[in-house]
Design a protein around this motif. Structure first.
Motif, PDB file in Angstrom:
ATOM      1  N   ARG A  13       3.419  -0.620  -7.301  1.00 56.19           N
ATOM      2  CA  ARG A  13       4.382  -0.373  -6.222  1.00 56.19           C
ATOM      3  C   ARG A  13       4.219  -1.366  -5.084  1.00 56.19           C
ATOM      4  NH1 ARG A  13       4.241   3.324  -1.729  1.00 56.19           N
ATOM      5  NH2 ARG A  13       6.360   3.913  -1.062  1.00 56.19           N
ATOM      6  N   CYS A  14       2.968  -1.599  -4.672  1.00 56.27           N
ATOM      7  CA  CYS A  14       2.728  -2.502  -3.544  1.00 56.27           C
ATOM      8  C   CYS A  14       1.972  -3.761  -3.929  1.00 56.27           C
ATOM      9  CB  CYS A  14       1.981  -1.772  -2.438  1.00 56.27           C
ATOM     10  SG  CYS A  14       0.299  -1.267  -2.912  1.00 56.27           S
ATOM     11  N   CYS A  73      -0.731   5.465  -4.252  1.00 51.18           N
ATOM     12  CA  CYS A  73      -0.314   4.483  -3.251  1.00 51.18           C
ATOM     13  C   CYS A  73       0.178   5.210  -1.991  1.00 51.18           C
ATOM     14  CB  CYS A  73       0.802   3.603  -3.826  1.00 51.18           C
ATOM     15  SG  CYS A  73       1.363   2.321  -2.684  1.00 51.18           S
ATOM     16  N   ASN A  93       1.110   3.283   0.833  1.00 49.42           N
ATOM     17  CA  ASN A  93       1.762   2.267   1.652  1.00 49.42           C
ATOM     18  C   ASN A  93       3.176   2.728   1.982  1.00 49.42           C
ATOM     19  OD1 ASN A  93       2.754  -0.062   2.826  1.00 49.42           O
ATOM     20  ND2 ASN A  93       1.709  -1.408   1.370  1.00 49.42           N
ATOM     21  N   PRO A 119       6.173  -0.728   1.005  1.00 50.47           N
ATOM     22  CA  PRO A 119       5.590  -1.718   0.093  1.00 50.47           C
ATOM     23  C   PRO A 119       6.408  -2.985  -0.028  1.00 50.47           C
ATOM     24  CG  PRO A 119       6.621   0.056  -1.122  1.00 50.47           C
ATOM     25  CD  PRO A 119       6.648   0.474   0.314  1.00 50.47           C
ATOM     26  N   ILE A 151       4.897  -6.057   1.702  1.00 49.65           N
ATOM     27  CA  ILE A 151       3.575  -6.550   1.321  1.00 49.65           C
ATOM     28  C   ILE A 151       3.726  -7.813   0.485  1.00 49.65           C
ATOM     29  CG2 ILE A 151       1.480  -6.008   0.069  1.00 49.65           C
ATOM     30  CD1 ILE A 151       1.832  -4.479   2.654  1.00 49.65           C
TER      31      ILE A 151
END
Length: 694
Positions: free
Chosen positions: A675-676, A686, A688, A691, A694
């Motif tokens: 995902r990130c 996750c 974040n 994402p 990132i």
């Protein structure tokens, strides 16, 4: 061509026969085939009326009946005259009979021929029955199965097939077939439902010859080969059991292999008096230790190799476990050169002391430098046998311990901090000057006082740091040579002890021969690996400025420092030349200035002349035609030989480990969040919030 019928096939459909009746058919034959074609000439049975001459009226064409047992095929079409076409025959198609597949079992069709046939023993007859059964696709059962009497019949009810064999006498193992009915009475359903009973010892007799060439074949590969060649299927367990039986037939039963150790040692020494082969046992004749050092290896080490030995121990994974202790060195091209090995129960003080004592007898008074890991038993044994000051430790193992200590002292630190600590340790190890060594230690102390304190109290710096070790070791600071030996003999460590001795001897003989052959291909006075190092040093010397000072002194100026090179004394103030024996980049610049030959300044241990001394001797094959048969020992064998029993071992709990624990310095696959795209967690964990940024 009367009473003949000519047909052919085309390459894209060879299952149908097409009549060859006129010039158009000939053209089609040539057009729809390659360079060759299949043409069939068949006789036609005569009817009560003759075939009328060829006319345009189709009513005069009569049907013909083909004889099923009078076909004759040829591969190439003969010359056909287009001016006189053949008498036309009604164009029809006919399916070619399905060819019968002949598998490898066809060679066993006549294993059992007739009454009066003699077999050496019951096992030979059982094996012949098993193969005969596979070849003729039926299943049998035993009514009587003993060493002196075998009676078996076909499993199909009502089938007359039967075999009876009896011993030829009371004191003989030979069996003679007294009654044999070879005819079967089977229906198609009986043949379809026939299943073979597979015993591992019988299946192993089929695959034993292939396993001699490829002993590492997997059970699934054996299953596939058996099905392709003989047409029957095995389970995985059946294939595995058959493989184990076949390997036992090739290498011997592990339990019985210890009985031959005294005979093998005596034969090794008798074949080559310079070879050392020793063994010890308990008062009850149970095996304890074995030491082997071949004469050609010992002679090569004493004549031309550097006085440095790499010692290490490896676990044996055979049926009776144990530990393999080894001593190896480098040849003139920095390649592996084995010296000696021992098979003992475990890595303890007693076994290492016994191994190093035997090794000391080979090296004599030569000052030898030993490199090993920091195993307590090795350290204790070296102090009793060799000079303690000449015992160096493997830097890679020290680095492993240092990283473990770093992780213990600073839990939760970032990976970058750990990498910085390893770089500071590298500076402590690789520096060649005492002043630079002191500065590197102080930098480590400023980074972490605890790590610096561990290094000074438990790190044994004087055993692995280049600037602190008092004796030469040619910049060899790890036990990579010993690890090369481990990789070189990895497969053999799983076999029985006699198989290990034999396979190690064969591999060693091949290694010596190959190295001796490669030496003849050297283009220069040094080997390819040393020449590559010299090429790198010469390339680096292009950016150095050399100034002649006289008396063989040359000042070489680099970007930050000036060094002095003395070609007469083979010295450079950077100390690399003295430590390695190979001209450093500064020395290469000085040699270029004085128009010298760079190979004359390489230490003698790297030259081709030393390589010739190392490989001057070769292995001598041993004869085994008179080796005692452990399955059929005679009274003379018991009187003239000593037979050992296997050691007493206990199997540890759990499944045996097949893979070694990987070093923390090896490249480990880093899993990232899908995902990130960050490491340390997966998509389900996750957190974040954004994402995409990132």
């Amino acid at each position: 061509m009367q009473n003949k019928r000519i047909t052919y096939t085309v390459k894209f459909n060879q299952s149908q026969l097409i009549d060859l009746i006129d010039i158009d058919s000939v053209n089609q034959l040539i057009t729809f085939n390659d360079d060759t074609a299949h043409v069939y000439i068949m006789e036609v049975e005569k009817t009560n009326h003759d075939i009328a001459p060829h006319e345009d009226n189709d009513d005069n064409v009569h049907d013909s009946t083909l004889s099923s047992n009078s076909t004759q095929g040829v591969d190439v079409v003969t010359n056909i005259d287009g001016q006189n076409p053949l008498t036309p025959i009604l164009c029809t198609t006919q399916l070619v009979p399905t060819p019968q597949i002949i598998n490898s079992s066809a060679k066993w069709n006549d294993l059992i021929k007739e009454e009066g046939q003699i077999f050496q023993n019951a096992n030979k007859l059982r094996k012949a029955l098993f193969e005969y059964d596979i070849a003729h696709k039926f299943t049998y059962k035993f009514l009587k199965n003993s060493p002196g009497k075998i009676i078996c019949v076909c499993k199909v009810e009502g089938c007359p097939w039967k075999l009876s064999a009896y011993a030829m006498g009371k004191n003989t193992s030979f069996l003679v077939v007294r009654h044999f009915i070879k005819n079967h009475k089977h229906s198609a359903q009986d043949v379809l439902e026939s299943t073979h009973s597979f015993r591992s010892n019988l299946v192993s007799s089929i695959i034993v010859d292939k396993l001699r060439l490829t002993p590492d074949k997997l059970p699934n590969d054996i299953r596939n080969d058996i099905f392709k060649e003989y047409g029957f299927s095995l389970t995985y367990h059946q294939a595995w059991a058959a493989k184990e039986k076949a390997l036992a037939e090739i290498n011997g039963v592990p339990k019985d292999s210890y009985m031959l150790i005294p005979w093998i040692c005596n034969r090794l020494v008798k074949t080559d008096p310079q070879t050392v082969a020793k063994w010890t046992c308990s008062p009850s004749y149970q095996f304890e230790k074995l030491f082997v050092a071949y004469g050609c290896c010992v002679t090569g080490f004493l004549r031309g190799a550097r006085p440095i030995l790499f010692i290490d121990g490896y676990h044996l994974s055979g049926p009776y476990k144990g530990t393999l202790l080894t001593a190896s060195t480098c040849d003139a091209n920095n390649d592996l050169f084995p010296i000696a090995y021992a098979i003992v129960s475990a890595e303890n003080n007693e076994n290492w002391l016994w191994f190093l004592s035997n090794l000391k007898e080979l090296t004599g008074s030569i000052p030898v430098t030993l490199i090993s890991d920091r195993h307590p038993s090795i350290i204790a044994a070296v102090e009793q046998v060799y000079d303690r000051d000449r015992h160096a430790y493997c830097y890679r193992h020290v680095k492993e311990n240092f990283c473990a200590e770093t992780k213990k002292l600073q839990r939760g630190i970032r990976g970058e901090v750990k990498e910085d600590a390893k770089k500071l340790l590298d500076a402590v190890c690789y520096t060649r000057f005492g002043t630079e060594f002191t500065e590197a230690v102080e930098q480590l102390r400023a980074f972490s006082p605890e790590l610096a304190n561990w290094l000074e109290t438990k790190g044994d710096i004087n055993k692995w740091a280049k600037s602190q070790f008092p004796h030469r070791r040619w910049d060899l600071i790890t036990t990579n040579v010993a690890e090369s030996f481990n990789s070189w003999i990895r497969k053999e460590r799983t076999h029985s002890i006699c198989a290990l001795i034999t396979e190690h001897r064969d591999k060693l003989a091949n290694l010596l021969y190959t190295a001796k052959l490669e030496m003849t291909k050297w283009k220069n006075e040094v080997g390819p690996k040393i020449d590559k190092i010299l090429m790198e040093h010469v390339a680096r010397s292009e950016f150095l400025k050399a100034v002649r000072y006289g008396d063989h002194n040359v000042m070489v100026r680099g970007s930050n420092v000036d060094v002095c090179v003395n070609l007469l004394r083979i010295e450079c103030t950077c100390l690399e030349w003295q430590m390695t024996g190979i001209p450093c980049p500064h020395a290469c610049a000085a040699i270029k200035l004085l128009h010298g030959n760079i190979y004359t300044y390489v230490e003698e241990c790297y030259l081709k002349s030393s390589q010739e001394k190392i490989y001057a001797s070769s292995m001598i094959p041993i004869e085994t035609h008179d080796m005692p048969d452990v399955n059929n020992l005679t009274l003379t064998d018991w009187e003239n030989n000593i037979f050992l029993m296997p050691p007493t071992t206990t199997r540890p709990l759990g499944r045996p480990c097949k893979k070694r624990r990987e070093s923390q310095f090896q490249d480990v696959h880093v899993y990232k969040c899908s995902r990130c795209d960050q490491s340390g967690h997966n998509r389900s964990k996750c957190r974040n919030p954004n994402p995409e940024k990132i």
